[in-house]
Design a protein around this motif. Structure first.
Motif, PDB file in Angstrom:
ATOM      1  N   UNK A   2       0.980  -1.126  -0.065  1.00  0.00           N
ATOM      2  CA  UNK A   2      -0.032  -0.038  -0.203  1.00  0.00           C
ATOM      3  C   UNK A   2       0.739   1.239  -0.123  1.00  0.00           C
ATOM      4  N   UNK A   3       0.312   2.345  -0.402  1.00  0.00           N
ATOM      5  CA  UNK A   3       1.097   3.577  -0.305  1.00  0.00           C
ATOM      6  C   UNK A   3      -0.115   4.814   0.349  1.00  0.00           C
ATOM      7  N   UNK A   4       0.525   5.818   1.020  1.00  0.00           N
ATOM      8  CA  UNK A   4      -0.583   6.679   1.500  1.00  0.00           C
ATOM      9  C   UNK A   4      -1.312   7.761   0.117  1.00  0.00           C
ATOM     10  N   UNK A   5      -2.460   7.910   0.155  1.00  0.00           N
ATOM     11  CA  UNK A   5      -2.967   8.751  -0.944  1.00  0.00           C
ATOM     12  C   UNK A   5      -2.060  10.073  -0.638  1.00  0.00           C
ATOM     13  N   UNK A   6      -1.864  10.638  -2.010  1.00  0.00           N
ATOM     14  CA  UNK A   6      -1.201  12.172  -2.120  1.00  0.00           C
ATOM     15  C   UNK A   6      -2.077  13.220  -1.565  1.00  0.00           C
ATOM     16  N   UNK A   7      -3.559  12.843  -1.427  1.00  0.00           N
ATOM     17  CA  UNK A   7      -4.537  13.709  -1.047  1.00  0.00           C
ATOM     18  C   UNK A   7      -4.957  13.698   0.531  1.00  0.00           C
ATOM     19  N   UNK A   8      -4.098  13.088   1.421  1.00  0.00           N
ATOM     20  CA  UNK A   8      -4.139  12.928   2.775  1.00  0.00           C
ATOM     21  C   UNK A   8      -3.926  14.119   3.428  1.00  0.00           C
ATOM     22  N   UNK A   9      -4.389  14.550   4.350  1.00  0.00           N
ATOM     23  CA  UNK A   9      -4.073  15.700   5.304  1.00  0.00           C
ATOM     24  C   UNK A   9      -4.470  15.244   6.846  1.00  0.00           C
ATOM     25  N   UNK A  10      -3.384  15.486   7.801  1.00  0.00           N
ATOM     26  CA  UNK A  10      -3.610  15.325   9.277  1.00  0.00           C
ATOM     27  C   UNK A  10      -3.247  16.243  10.252  1.00  0.00           C
ATOM     28  N   UNK A  11      -4.238  16.341  11.235  1.00  0.00           N
ATOM     29  CA  UNK A  11      -3.838  17.515  12.080  1.00  0.00           C
ATOM     30  C   UNK A  11      -4.363  17.032  13.624  1.00  0.00           C
ATOM     31  N   UNK A  12      -3.643  17.553  14.639  1.00  0.00           N
ATOM     32  CA  UNK A  12      -4.098  17.279  15.830  1.00  0.00           C
ATOM     33  C   UNK A  12      -5.459  17.620  16.195  1.00  0.00           C
ATOM     34  N   UNK A  13      -6.201  16.879  16.953  1.00  0.00           N
ATOM     35  CA  UNK A  13      -7.409  17.159  17.315  1.00  0.00           C
ATOM     36  C   UNK A  13      -7.227  17.723  18.828  1.00  0.00           C
TER      37      UNK A  13
END
Lengths: 445, 89
Positions: A2-13
């Motif tokens: 697998x690979x991560x999608x290039x359209x991912x974004x993550x941030x702190x909750x």
């Protein structure tokens, strides 16, 4: 693999977990504080192999589209999204039934030179829809102005005829409205529901003092009490859940000074009703001369981020709707679509609802009495999608939302060549935090 | 009798938005979701139904999954029309 999608974004909750977002799939998820570091590590890897230790996480991330099969070409998927978006099968008309307004907002760019739509223009428009609706699957109308409710009779006449045409030809019909809310009385609202106007955007600039200052009546006089009275009458007397009202606030320093009172007031009056949502932006220079009086009230750099921070930290949750701009295609300007047009009150066919006086680029045609738009194909094509992918944009996680077509007006009229990022990009962390506060994301592990 | 009126109103509202249900389908229960493909179609159907029966359907009932059964959806709407009638008593 697998690979991560290039359209991912993550941030702190705010609870110290991690919020995940994928702009291509419009998917959202949350992971616990304990799993945060490992998730960041997975989503930052080039490729990931499934093994006994990570199976649960990999499966959960794959189900939501944050991880994809290594062989998938996301650029090709993006091309498909562009094709679907460009080949829109719906006819969308932003109609200005009048360009006059009963308000004189301090930052408004309109000059009110043109008046109400004449019967002849209305008939020409109806004829255009009759002649062309067979090419489309649906008709979507946005009522805009001036203040559209000042010309209520035009809305009634055109809506009745459009609905009849769509009914006969079995086409879908939907409508929305941008209004200042002053004439949105309970009686008018009930009529508008019958005319299928179901989504509303109203701008209320803060509380009484700031709204009355920033958005006074044309002859002077406050507007806050009447607008709020109208909204409460709708809220308390209309039971149906088929409509939505988005209250937009253009924040200034003065509104920011009352931020806690603002949240208290709107939470108390509308916080319990999901049909009402909120949308925030900084007041800014949209053009025109009147706005100069307001320069000293504009928020400085980062001002809107401080406001978002206040919203996040306040215990009372307001349903902020800024997240609608995180959906695929949501930041593409309507002017970039070949089947979307603005019809001004004199029958001018335009692409952009800003710069309504620009005839060189914005005006691409004029309705004739026999229902033709007389479009200048060369002018029209300038507004159209650009397919060439910019190097910087092609690396951007938010690309599926704008497809590099956030504001063609800046490219065409103001000759700005670099790509314009959607405003929401600056607020994305807060938008995700606020969205998860009102509509909790799935906790995937 | 009242159930039949609601059923007819639902079918008429579907017809108004261009969704035709075959007579064979109508003999049994069926999933309305298969016919309402997007949110505009769903909302258009609800508007037609509200006008047909002169009721207002609140947000909490406007869930797409409530359309999974024609019969259950009819029952839900029947409940609403009764509530409306009681208001006038």
């Amino acid at each position: 693999m697998y690979k991560p999608s290039k359209f991912n974004y993550f941030t702190n909750d705010i609870s110290e977990g991690l919020l995940l977002y994928n702009s291509f799939n419009d998917s959202y998820a949350k992971v616990t504080k304990e799993n945060k570091d490992e998730t960041i590590s997975i989503l930052s890897s080039k490729t990931i192999m499934l093994n006994e230790g990570n199976e649960v996480k990999i499966k959960a991330l794959t189900e939501k589209g944050f991880l994809i099969d290594e062989k998938i070409d996301e650029n090709q998927k993006l091309n498909m999204l562009i094709a679907e978006t460009v080949n829109g099968s719906e006819l969308s008309l932003t109609i200005l039934p009048t360009e006059q307004c009963n308000f004189r907002c301090k930052y408004c760019y309109e000059d009110f030179k043109r008046g109400k739509m004449t019967d002849v223009v209305q008939e020409s428009l109806v004829r255009y829809v009759k002649k062309n609706i067979h090419k489309y699957s649906a008709l979507n109308v946005s009522w805009f102005g001036g203040e559209p409710l000042v010309a209520f009779d035009v809305i009634e006449n055109l809506s009745g005829k459009f609905i009849e045409i769509c009914k006969k030809t079995k086409r879908k019909y939907s409508a929305n409205m941008v209004t200042n809310g002053y004439l949105l009385t309970l009686d008018n609202f009930r009529k508008l529901l019958k005319y299928k106007v179901l989504a509303y955007q109203l701008t209320i600039d803060g509380l009484k003092e700031t709204q009355d200052y920033q958005k006074p009546l044309v002859g002077g006089g406050g507007t806050f009490d009447r607008v709020i009275e109208n909204l409460l009458a709708i809220k308390n007397n209309v039971k149906t859940g088929i409509f939505s009202i988005m209250i937009r606030t253009n924040f200034t320093k003065e509104i920011y000074e009352q931020i806690d009172e603002y949240i208290d007031f709107y939470h108390e009056h509308f916080g319990d009703d999901k049909r009402f949502g909120f949308f925030i932006r900084p007041a800014s220079n949209f053009g025109g001369d009147r706005v100069k009086e307001m320069y000293s009230s504009f928020l400085g750099d980062g001002g809107i981020l401080e406001i978002c921070d206040k919203f996040v930290k306040n215990d009372k949750a307001l349903a902020l709707m800024n997240n609608i701009f995180l959906r695929p295609g949501a930041n593409i300007c309507y002017a970039a679509h070949p089947t979307k047009f603005v019809i001004d009150s004199e029958g001018g066919v335009r692409k952009c609802s800003c710069n309504l006086d620009d005839d060189n680029y914005n005006k691409i045609g004029h309705l004739t009495e026999n229902g033709e738009m007389g479009i200048d194909a060369d002018k029209h094509s300038k507004w159209f999608f650009s397919f060439e992918r910019d190097k910087i944009c092609s690396q951007c996680f938010l690309l599926p939302t704008c497809l590099q077509n956030n504001c063609p007006e800046k490219r065409i009229i103001h000759n700005i060549q670099e790509n314009i990022c959607p405003y929401e990009k600056t607020l994305v962390d807060y938008t995700l935090q606020l969205y998860s506060k009102t509509e909790p994301f799935d906790m995937i592990y | 009798m009242e159930k039949a009126r609601i059923g007819t109103a639902i079918l008429k509202s579907l017809d108004e938005i261009g969704v035709f249900i075959d007579d064979i389908e109508k003999e049994d229960d069926f999933d309305l979701r298969e016919y309402l493909l997007d949110s505009i179609q769903f909302i258009s159907f609800i508007i037609e139904l509200e006008m047909e029966l002169d009721v207002e359907i609140p947000s909490e009932l406007l869930l797409f999954d409530n359309l999974s059964s024609f019969f259950s959806f009819g029952e839900m709407i029947l409940g609403l029309t009764k509530e409306t009638e009681e208001c006038y008593v």
